[in-house]
Motif scaffolding. Structure first.
Motif, mmCIF file in Angstrom:
data_model
loop_
_atom_site.group_PDB
_atom_site.id
_atom_site.type_symbol
_atom_site.label_atom_id
_atom_site.label_comp_id
_atom_site.label_asym_id
_atom_site.label_seq_id
_atom_site.Cartn_x
_atom_site.Cartn_y
_atom_site.Cartn_z
ATOM 1 N N CYS A 19 -61.365 -17.014 21.211
ATOM 2 C CA CYS A 19 -62.452 -17.846 20.695
ATOM 3 C C CYS A 19 -63.121 -18.632 21.822
ATOM 4 O O CYS A 19 -62.439 -19.161 22.708
ATOM 5 C CB CYS A 19 -61.916 -18.823 19.642
ATOM 6 N N TYR A 20 -64.448 -18.739 21.752
ATOM 7 C CA TYR A 20 -65.219 -19.462 22.765
ATOM 8 C C TYR A 20 -66.150 -20.458 22.084
ATOM 9 O O TYR A 20 -66.769 -20.152 21.063
ATOM 10 C CB TYR A 20 -65.988 -18.473 23.648
ATOM 11 N N ASP A 21 -66.237 -21.645 22.663
ATOM 12 C CA ASP A 21 -66.980 -22.742 22.033
ATOM 13 C C ASP A 21 -68.490 -22.583 22.154
ATOM 14 O O ASP A 21 -69.239 -22.978 21.259
ATOM 15 C CB ASP A 21 -66.578 -24.087 22.650
ATOM 16 N N THR A 22 -68.934 -22.041 23.280
ATOM 17 C CA THR A 22 -70.366 -21.960 23.555
ATOM 18 C C THR A 22 -70.748 -20.553 23.987
ATOM 19 O O THR A 22 -69.900 -19.773 24.445
ATOM 20 C CB THR A 22 -70.774 -22.940 24.666
ATOM 21 N N PHE A 23 -72.024 -20.259 23.860
ATOM 22 C CA PHE A 23 -72.526 -18.966 24.317
ATOM 23 C C PHE A 23 -72.288 -18.806 25.813
ATOM 24 O O PHE A 23 -71.935 -17.726 26.288
ATOM 25 C CB PHE A 23 -74.019 -18.851 24.001
ATOM 26 N N GLU A 24 -72.473 -19.880 26.558
ATOM 27 C CA GLU A 24 -72.309 -19.810 28.014
ATOM 28 C C GLU A 24 -70.874 -19.468 28.396
ATOM 29 O O GLU A 24 -70.639 -18.670 29.312
ATOM 30 C CB GLU A 24 -72.728 -21.136 28.654
ATOM 31 N N SER A 25 -69.898 -20.068 27.713
ATOM 32 C CA SER A 25 -68.499 -19.765 28.036
ATOM 33 C C SER A 25 -68.156 -18.322 27.667
ATOM 34 O O SER A 25 -67.386 -17.659 28.377
ATOM 35 C CB SER A 25 -67.559 -20.737 27.324
ATOM 36 N N LEU A 26 -68.725 -17.818 26.572
ATOM 37 C CA LEU A 26 -68.533 -16.413 26.212
ATOM 38 C C LEU A 26 -69.146 -15.510 27.270
ATOM 39 O O LEU A 26 -68.533 -14.518 27.698
ATOM 40 C CB LEU A 26 -69.165 -16.130 24.849
ATOM 41 N N TYR A 27 -70.342 -15.856 27.715
ATOM 42 C CA TYR A 27 -71.022 -15.039 28.720
ATOM 43 C C TYR A 27 -70.229 -15.014 30.030
ATOM 44 O O TYR A 27 -70.085 -13.957 30.663
ATOM 45 C CB TYR A 27 -72.427 -15.579 28.969
ATOM 46 N N GLN A 28 -69.727 -16.167 30.439
ATOM 47 C CA GLN A 28 -68.944 -16.233 31.680
ATOM 48 C C GLN A 28 -67.692 -15.376 31.590
ATOM 49 O O GLN A 28 -67.304 -14.719 32.567
ATOM 50 C CB GLN A 28 -68.591 -17.686 31.986
ATOM 51 N N LYS A 29 -67.038 -15.383 30.423
ATOM 52 C CA LYS A 29 -65.860 -14.542 30.217
ATOM 53 C C LYS A 29 -66.224 -13.064 30.368
ATOM 54 O O LYS A 29 -65.533 -12.307 31.073
ATOM 55 C CB LYS A 29 -65.286 -14.814 28.825
ATOM 56 N N CYS A 30 -67.311 -12.655 29.727
ATOM 57 C CA CYS A 30 -67.728 -11.253 29.791
ATOM 58 C C CYS A 30 -68.168 -10.868 31.204
ATOM 59 O O CYS A 30 -67.907 -9.748 31.664
ATOM 60 C CB CYS A 30 -68.854 -10.994 28.789
ATOM 61 N N GLN A 31 -68.830 -11.794 31.885
ATOM 62 C CA GLN A 31 -69.250 -11.536 33.260
ATOM 63 C C GLN A 31 -68.036 -11.382 34.169
ATOM 64 O O GLN A 31 -67.992 -10.494 35.032
ATOM 65 C CB GLN A 31 -70.144 -12.676 33.752
ATOM 66 N N SER A 32 -67.034 -12.230 33.972
ATOM 67 C CA SER A 32 -65.811 -12.145 34.765
ATOM 68 C C SER A 32 -65.092 -10.821 34.524
ATOM 69 O O SER A 32 -64.594 -10.189 35.465
ATOM 70 C CB SER A 32 -64.891 -13.316 34.417
ATOM 71 N N ASP A 33 -65.049 -10.389 33.261
ATOM 72 C CA ASP A 33 -64.420 -9.103 32.939
ATOM 73 C C ASP A 33 -65.136 -7.956 33.644
ATOM 74 O O ASP A 33 -64.493 -7.021 34.149
ATOM 75 C CB ASP A 33 -64.452 -8.866 31.425
ATOM 76 N N ARG A 34 -66.453 -8.032 33.674
ATOM 77 C CA ARG A 34 -67.228 -6.951 34.293
ATOM 78 C C ARG A 34 -67.006 -6.903 35.802
ATOM 79 O O ARG A 34 -66.830 -5.815 36.379
ATOM 80 C CB ARG A 34 -68.711 -7.139 33.986
ATOM 81 N N VAL A 35 -66.987 -8.062 36.425
ATOM 82 C CA VAL A 35 -66.819 -8.118 37.882
ATOM 83 C C VAL A 35 -65.440 -7.613 38.300
ATOM 84 O O VAL A 35 -65.293 -6.912 39.312
ATOM 85 C CB VAL A 35 -67.046 -9.561 38.385
ATOM 86 N N SER A 36 -64.425 -7.950 37.513
ATOM 87 C CA SER A 36 -63.053 -7.598 37.895
ATOM 88 C C SER A 36 -62.668 -6.175 37.499
ATOM 89 O O SER A 36 -61.629 -5.671 37.933
ATOM 90 C CB SER A 36 -62.066 -8.582 37.256
ATOM 91 N N ALA A 37 -63.495 -5.515 36.691
ATOM 92 C CA ALA A 37 -63.155 -4.176 36.202
ATOM 93 C C ALA A 37 -63.560 -3.100 37.206
ATOM 94 O O ALA A 37 -64.480 -3.278 38.009
ATOM 95 C CB ALA A 37 -63.830 -3.924 34.861
ATOM 96 N N LYS A 38 -62.875 -1.978 37.116
ATOM 97 C CA LYS A 38 -63.156 -0.855 38.009
ATOM 98 C C LYS A 38 -63.038 0.445 37.228
ATOM 99 O O LYS A 38 -62.031 0.691 36.559
ATOM 100 C CB LYS A 38 -62.170 -0.852 39.182
ATOM 101 N N ASP A 39 -64.079 1.271 37.292
ATOM 102 C CA ASP A 39 -64.040 2.596 36.673
ATOM 103 C C ASP A 39 -63.497 3.606 37.678
ATOM 104 O O ASP A 39 -63.987 3.692 38.813
ATOM 105 C CB ASP A 39 -65.443 3.020 36.228
#
Length: 342
Positions: A19-39
């Motif tokens: 759960c995330y309180d704000t849109f910004e915190s959700l976006y930061q989580k998704c951005q962090s997931d994308r940066v740390s992921a590798k295909d």
């Protein structure tokens, strides 16, 4: 009118860490997931399951499976996950080793984060990052916010876990009158970077959202979704169109409502007491309420439509029965339409 339960269903399947309180915190989580992921693209014979159910990808050992990637691997091996779970790690790894395809010439698409495997797909799957959808929301709906916190005291309607993302956003200032009733705009947005669900959007106009995040009395419901195939990014254009259309309609309706209020503040309902009384009586307003409202409106200097609506709103609060009061409020609210006809 429709009752929408998609956000309600999300509420009761999410854990607090999703759960995330704000849109910004959700976006930061998704951005962090994308940066740390590798295909990684690995041929079938280069994927090996070890005796402790860790995975070797080529020459790199010790990748761990999470629940979702383990499920995917079982499906590729055509072995039921529950069956594998009943085996010892050594036996389970042997079963997967013997049943996973090893001679195919098409590679696996494997998403890793650190030493964890998030997903395993074939070549037909096309990944769409959560941030690609959230960027559209940022572009067109930056003034939308989550609804009130749910009954559990934690959930805001914004979620992201290892399998998928879901966002529930509304415009609390976007109320507009539609066919004499008040509605506000909102939308759901969802996606999975690991193939757990489709990507999609659902927009709507609603009258109420309860603390269980059920959307009540929704109209103009529009939905688009797409599977993660080769053309999934074409769907981003459709999502953009759907959200942009909602925003354009909101602005048109909000501007129309503002213009209606301005006109109601200028236009007189009648030139004297008798004419005002006659018009309001025809609209179904009881005479004793009309007389009290006229006294209040007269203090503001004129019988404008807005002054009378405002005055009637005050006097209807004295009606004791809630049902009668609600009925009267609805009649009073419709009086604003007289400004458009004036």
């Amino acid at each position: 009118m429709a009752t929408l339960t998609r956000a309600h269903e999300e509420l009761f399947r999410r854990t607090p860490d999703q759960c995330y309180d704000t849109f910004e915190s959700l976006y930061q989580k998704c951005q962090s997931d994308r940066v740390s992921a590798k295909d990684q693209w690995i041929l079938p014979h280069e994927l090996n399951v070890t005796h402790d159910l860790s995975v070797c990808l080529g020459s790199v050992p010790d990748y761990n499976l999470n629940d979702w990637s383990f499920s995917q691997l079982c499906r590729m091996a055509r072995v039921h996950k529950d069956t594998v779970n009943r085996l010892s790690p050594k036996t389970a790894s042997k079963a997967l080793e013997e049943t996973l395809p090893s001679t195919a010439d098409k590679p696996y698409q494997i998403l890793t984060v650190g030493e964890e495997i998030r997903s395993v797909h074939g070549v037909a799957y096309t990944r769409l990052w959560n941030t690609e959808l959230l960027d559209i929301a940022k572009e067109f709906a930056s003034d939308f916010t989550p609804p009130q916190t749910a009954s559990d005291g934690e959930s805001s309607g914004l979620y992201c876990g290892e399998q998928d993302m879901f966002a529930f956003l509304i415009d609390p200032t976007g109320w507009a009158e539609i066919d004499g009733e008040a509605f506000a705009p909102g939308f759901f947005l969802w996606n999975s970077e690991v193939g757990r669900r489709t990507m999609g959007v659902q927009t709507f106009w609603f009258q109420k959202v309860c603390r269980n995040h059920i959307v009540w009395d929704a109209i103009e419901v529009v939905e688009f979704s797409s599977k993660h195939t080769a053309n999934v990014r074409d769907g981003l254009s459709e999502v953009r169109k759907v959200i942009e259309s909602l925003i354009v309609k909101r602005d048109e309706r909000r501007d129309g409502f503002v213009n209606c209020i301005r006109k109601a503040m200028r236009e007189k309902l009648g030139h004297d007491d008798e004419q005002v009384l006659s018009i309001l009586a025809k609209e179904g307003v009881p005479r004793h309420l009309i007389k009290d409202a006229m006294k209040i409106a007269r203090q503001h200097g004129a019988f404008t439509i807005f002054a009378l609506v405002d005055a009637l709103t005050q006097v209807t609060q004295r009606v004791q029965l809630a049902g009668d009061r609600t009925e009267m409020d609805a009649k009073v609210g419709k009086l604003l339409s007289l400004a458009l006809a004036a």
